[in-house]
Design a protein around this motif. Sequence first.
Motif, PDB file in Angstrom:
ATOM      1  N   LEU A 127     -35.554   6.167  20.454  1.00 50.88           N
ATOM      2  CA  LEU A 127     -35.555   7.403  21.263  1.00 50.88           C
ATOM      3  C   LEU A 127     -36.492   8.892  20.523  1.00 50.88           C
ATOM      4  CD1 LEU A 127     -32.693   8.842  23.496  1.00 50.88           C
ATOM      5  CD2 LEU A 127     -32.041   8.657  20.682  1.00 50.88           C
ATOM      6  N   ALA A 128     -36.530   8.942  19.739  1.00 54.32           N
ATOM      7  CA  ALA A 128     -37.310  10.140  19.489  1.00 54.32           C
ATOM      8  C   ALA A 128     -38.584  10.538  19.821  1.00 54.32           C
ATOM      9  CB  ALA A 128     -37.159  10.127  17.731  1.00 54.32           C
ATOM     10  N   GLN A 129     -39.397   9.060  19.858  1.00 53.62           N
ATOM     11  CA  GLN A 129     -40.597   9.278  20.188  1.00 53.62           C
ATOM     12  C   GLN A 129     -40.950   9.533  21.917  1.00 53.62           C
ATOM     13  OE1 GLN A 129     -42.429   4.933  19.872  1.00 53.62           O
ATOM     14  NE2 GLN A 129     -44.414   6.024  20.672  1.00 53.62           N
ATOM     15  N   LEU A 130     -39.584   8.959  23.024  1.00 53.44           N
ATOM     16  CA  LEU A 130     -38.852   9.104  24.382  1.00 53.44           C
ATOM     17  C   LEU A 130     -38.827   9.580  24.957  1.00 53.44           C
ATOM     18  CD1 LEU A 130     -38.394   5.047  24.930  1.00 53.44           C
ATOM     19  CD2 LEU A 130     -40.243   5.657  25.163  1.00 53.44           C
ATOM     20  N   LYS A 131     -37.954   9.970  24.307  1.00 55.27           N
ATOM     21  CA  LYS A 131     -37.539  11.497  24.954  1.00 55.27           C
ATOM     22  C   LYS A 131     -37.406  12.964  24.201  1.00 55.27           C
ATOM     23  CE  LYS A 131     -36.149  10.212  28.534  1.00 55.27           C
ATOM     24  NZ  LYS A 131     -35.895  10.934  29.757  1.00 55.27           N
ATOM     25  N   GLY A 132     -37.754  12.974  22.451  1.00 53.90           N
ATOM     26  CA  GLY A 132     -37.866  13.905  22.107  1.00 53.90           C
ATOM     27  C   GLY A 132     -39.349  14.521  21.167  1.00 53.90           C
TER      28      GLY A 132
ATOM     29  N   ALA B 109     -27.969   9.122  13.671  1.00 51.88           N
ATOM     30  CA  ALA B 109     -29.073   8.353  14.136  1.00 51.88           C
ATOM     31  C   ALA B 109     -28.728   7.082  15.241  1.00 51.88           C
ATOM     32  CB  ALA B 109     -30.022   7.954  13.718  1.00 51.88           C
ATOM     33  N   ASP B 110     -27.755   6.504  14.569  1.00 49.94           N
ATOM     34  CA  ASP B 110     -27.325   5.744  15.265  1.00 49.94           C
ATOM     35  C   ASP B 110     -25.879   5.483  16.411  1.00 49.94           C
ATOM     36  OD1 ASP B 110     -28.110   3.620  13.631  1.00 49.94           O
ATOM     37  OD2 ASP B 110     -26.352   3.514  12.617  1.00 49.94           O
ATOM     38  N   LEU B 111     -25.074   7.056  16.279  1.00 47.93           N
ATOM     39  CA  LEU B 111     -24.273   6.853  17.334  1.00 47.93           C
ATOM     40  C   LEU B 111     -25.043   8.002  18.252  1.00 47.93           C
ATOM     41  CD1 LEU B 111     -22.108   9.260  15.229  1.00 47.93           C
ATOM     42  CD2 LEU B 111     -21.516   6.695  16.457  1.00 47.93           C
ATOM     43  N   LEU B 112     -26.778   8.650  18.225  1.00 55.73           N
ATOM     44  CA  LEU B 112     -27.402   9.272  19.053  1.00 55.73           C
ATOM     45  C   LEU B 112     -28.233   7.697  20.524  1.00 55.73           C
ATOM     46  CD1 LEU B 112     -29.686  11.244  17.322  1.00 55.73           C
ATOM     47  CD2 LEU B 112     -28.324  12.213  18.870  1.00 55.73           C
ATOM     48  N   VAL B 113     -27.689   6.978  19.680  1.00 57.76           N
ATOM     49  CA  VAL B 113     -28.504   5.647  20.607  1.00 57.76           C
ATOM     50  C   VAL B 113     -27.464   4.732  21.036  1.00 57.76           C
ATOM     51  CG1 VAL B 113     -30.002   3.410  20.292  1.00 57.76           C
ATOM     52  CG2 VAL B 113     -30.545   5.567  18.907  1.00 57.76           C
ATOM     53  N   SER B 114     -26.290   4.371  20.154  1.00 55.07           N
ATOM     54  CA  SER B 114     -24.864   3.748  20.782  1.00 55.07           C
ATOM     55  C   SER B 114     -24.208   4.658  21.324  1.00 55.07           C
ATOM     56  CB  SER B 114     -24.082   2.698  19.669  1.00 55.07           C
ATOM     57  OG  SER B 114     -24.085   4.339  18.395  1.00 55.07           O
ATOM     58  N   VAL B 115     -24.038   5.644  21.113  1.00 57.32           N
ATOM     59  CA  VAL B 115     -22.962   6.519  22.503  1.00 57.32           C
ATOM     60  C   VAL B 115     -23.268   6.447  23.690  1.00 57.32           C
ATOM     61  CG1 VAL B 115     -21.494   8.777  22.586  1.00 57.32           C
ATOM     62  CG2 VAL B 115     -22.246   7.547  20.331  1.00 57.32           C
ATOM     63  N   PRO B 116     -22.559   6.437  24.365  1.00 60.09           N
ATOM     64  CA  PRO B 116     -23.282   6.117  26.215  1.00 60.09           C
ATOM     65  C   PRO B 116     -22.947   7.892  26.500  1.00 60.09           C
ATOM     66  CG  PRO B 116     -21.210   4.507  26.203  1.00 60.09           C
ATOM     67  CD  PRO B 116     -21.104   5.539  24.432  1.00 60.09           C
ATOM     68  N   GLN B 117     -23.695   7.724  26.891  1.00 65.89           N
ATOM     69  CA  GLN B 117     -24.184   9.084  28.008  1.00 65.89           C
ATOM     70  C   GLN B 117     -23.005   8.957  29.255  1.00 65.89           C
ATOM     71  OE1 GLN B 117     -27.606  11.303  28.386  1.00 65.89           O
ATOM     72  NE2 GLN B 117     -29.276   8.802  28.299  1.00 65.89           N
ATOM     73  N   ARG B 118     -22.150  10.864  28.658  1.00 71.69           N
ATOM     74  CA  ARG B 118     -21.544  11.068  29.606  1.00 71.69           C
ATOM     75  C   ARG B 118     -22.589  11.180  31.496  1.00 71.69           C
ATOM     76  NH1 ARG B 118     -21.905  16.352  28.191  1.00 71.69           N
ATOM     77  NH2 ARG B 118     -22.630  18.201  30.164  1.00 71.69           N
TER      78      ARG B 118
ATOM     79  N   GLU C 243     -37.262   6.323  32.457  1.00 70.96           N
ATOM     80  CA  GLU C 243     -36.514   5.307  32.328  1.00 70.96           C
ATOM     81  C   GLU C 243     -36.608   4.651  31.071  1.00 70.96           C
ATOM     82  OE1 GLU C 243     -35.161   3.433  35.641  1.00 70.96           O
ATOM     83  OE2 GLU C 243     -35.217   5.742  36.782  1.00 70.96           O
ATOM     84  N   CYS C 244     -35.573   5.093  30.405  1.00 70.02           N
ATOM     85  CA  CYS C 244     -35.757   4.007  28.706  1.00 70.02           C
ATOM     86  C   CYS C 244     -34.267   3.768  28.452  1.00 70.02           C
ATOM     87  CB  CYS C 244     -36.159   4.242  27.984  1.00 70.02           C
ATOM     88  SG  CYS C 244     -35.719   6.226  26.972  1.00 70.02           S
ATOM     89  N   SER C 245     -34.441   2.476  27.561  1.00 71.12           N
ATOM     90  CA  SER C 245     -33.638   1.936  26.731  1.00 71.12           C
ATOM     91  C   SER C 245     -32.853   1.622  25.870  1.00 71.12           C
ATOM     92  CB  SER C 245     -32.158   0.716  27.872  1.00 71.12           C
ATOM     93  OG  SER C 245     -32.122   1.332  28.787  1.00 71.12           O
ATOM     94  N   PRO C 246     -33.137   3.103  25.432  1.00 65.43           N
ATOM     95  CA  PRO C 246     -34.081   2.675  23.799  1.00 65.43           C
ATOM     96  C   PRO C 246     -32.458   1.932  22.936  1.00 65.43           C
ATOM     97  CG  PRO C 246     -33.377   5.125  23.839  1.00 65.43           C
ATOM     98  CD  PRO C 246     -33.821   4.668  25.179  1.00 65.43           C
TER      99      PRO C 246
ATOM    100  N   PHE D  18     -34.805  16.236  24.335  1.00 70.40           N
ATOM    101  CA  PHE D  18     -34.725  17.195  25.720  1.00 70.40           C
ATOM    102  C   PHE D  18     -33.933  15.721  27.556  1.00 70.40           C
ATOM    103  CE2 PHE D  18     -37.981  19.159  24.281  1.00 70.40           C
ATOM    104  CZ  PHE D  18     -37.678  19.851  24.770  1.00 70.40           C
ATOM    105  N   ASP D  19     -32.518  16.252  27.669  1.00 69.88           N
ATOM    106  CA  ASP D  19     -31.889  15.619  28.354  1.00 69.88           C
ATOM    107  C   ASP D  19     -31.005  14.329  27.986  1.00 69.88           C
ATOM    108  OD1 ASP D  19     -30.782  15.978  31.258  1.00 69.88           O
ATOM    109  OD2 ASP D  19     -31.890  14.198  31.455  1.00 69.88           O
ATOM    110  N   ILE D  20     -30.749  14.047  26.828  1.00 71.00           N
ATOM    111  CA  ILE D  20     -30.030  13.274  26.083  1.00 71.00           C
ATOM    112  C   ILE D  20     -28.660  13.647  25.755  1.00 71.00           C
ATOM    113  CG2 ILE D  20     -29.838  11.777  24.203  1.00 71.00           C
ATOM    114  CD1 ILE D  20     -31.923  10.794  26.159  1.00 71.00           C
ATOM    115  N   HIS D  21     -27.714  13.487  26.464  1.00 65.38           N
ATOM    116  CA  HIS D  21     -26.371  13.228  25.505  1.00 65.38           C
ATOM    117  C   HIS D  21     -26.123  15.281  26.231  1.00 65.38           C
ATOM    118  CE1 HIS D  21     -25.435   9.727  23.686  1.00 65.38           C
ATOM    119  NE2 HIS D  21     -26.398   9.997  23.210  1.00 65.38           N
TER     120      HIS D  21
END
Length: 414
Positions: free
Chosen positions: A269-274, A37-46, A260-263, A82-85
């Motif tokens: 993140l789950a609420q905005l993009k899942g 859960a932490d990594l999904l938020v903290s790791v930058p997307q390519r 557009e968001c920066s959770p 959807f469309d996250i990582h």
Amino acid sequence: MDTDWLISVAASLTSLLHFELGQFTVPSNTGGASSLADLLVSVPQRERSGARSSNRFSFQHSWGLGLVLQLHKKPDDYCVLFDIHEDVVALNDSVAPTAADIYQVKSDAAPWTSRSLTVREKDKVTKVEKPSILGKLYSTYLKFPGFVRSMCFVASAPYSIKMAAAPACTERESFSTGDLAATEKSDISAKLSKEHGVPDPPDGFSDTYFIKTSLSVLDHERHTEGIISDFLKDQGDGTIPPAPFHKAIRSELRRKNDKECSPTSFGELAQLKGLSRAEMQRMLDTVPSERRMTELTSTIREQLIKESFPLRRQGPVNAEVRNYLAKRLDVTNAALIAAKCRVDEELAKLPDKFFASGTPVADVLAYVVAVQAKEFTVVRQGYSDTFLQAIITVAIYEQPEFPSANSQLTEENT
């Protein structure tokens, strides 16, 4: 009704990927103390460079929605991003996930070969090699060490890759790197190893899968509605209309995609993009079934008769109740949504005496229609005053404790 594409997905996930969550062994976390859960938020997307048409986004959403429906048939929790990582990421929990299945979904027309999957083109300006198709997928795997159960490449176009044994890849709905001919397998493995500077074969190479979807690129929304229709037959009372439910989900996906968001937390993140199990179930519970709408219409008609509502007004109100119930299935009708929200606010302010009288519908109608509200003006101008009365009447009966038409309450025993 065309269900070939979902059959393909289901077969792929069940027979090859064993996508019933309980059948997977969750890999151990070798990436330190951070949770998934932490990594999904903290790791930058390519960098997701390149032109991506709205139809491609829509196609990815349609395929991902098919995955959501499959997961919802099982009792386990889930959250599909959807469309996250990646295009689609399926998590095994909506609160504290411990495992992920990542999907790259392509709607290109050309057949996929081992070369097209691993070739690295050079940037026209910098002359630096860009990541390959599978290289991008593998980069997501590396970002979440110990948490990725499978890497899946989903294509609408056929594959042209040699298999170690019959049948050929063109006759398969899915296959893994373990099914490849030795030359193909070693070629892909070596190229991925070189691209990422990791040992050959790369860690997790055996967890790479290839899925051929029969979902139509040009007509995927119609196919998806057919799949939803089959899904809804097993949900609730079996009479939820598929078209408005499909429209509601697709509208929600578009809203999430456009936002557009920066959770700062996984919950955000789950609420905005899942789409989670709980959110999907709320949608199922919110969209009224045809049976519930019929029962509500009948109840309102009986109540108006019981209250000796003016005869000349009964027919028009009943007609507009049916009209409103049909029109409000369109989740994009902002005017009706705003009017209903305002009606609910006004009803919440009313004391209990309004609902406990011998003529509750008439009393509440008389009070709420007199409220000066811009939302009501929009409805009157776009529809009619009677249509506004229908909205109010339906809202009255959707209050949690409003008595039915068979209630014996009268003003005397009140």
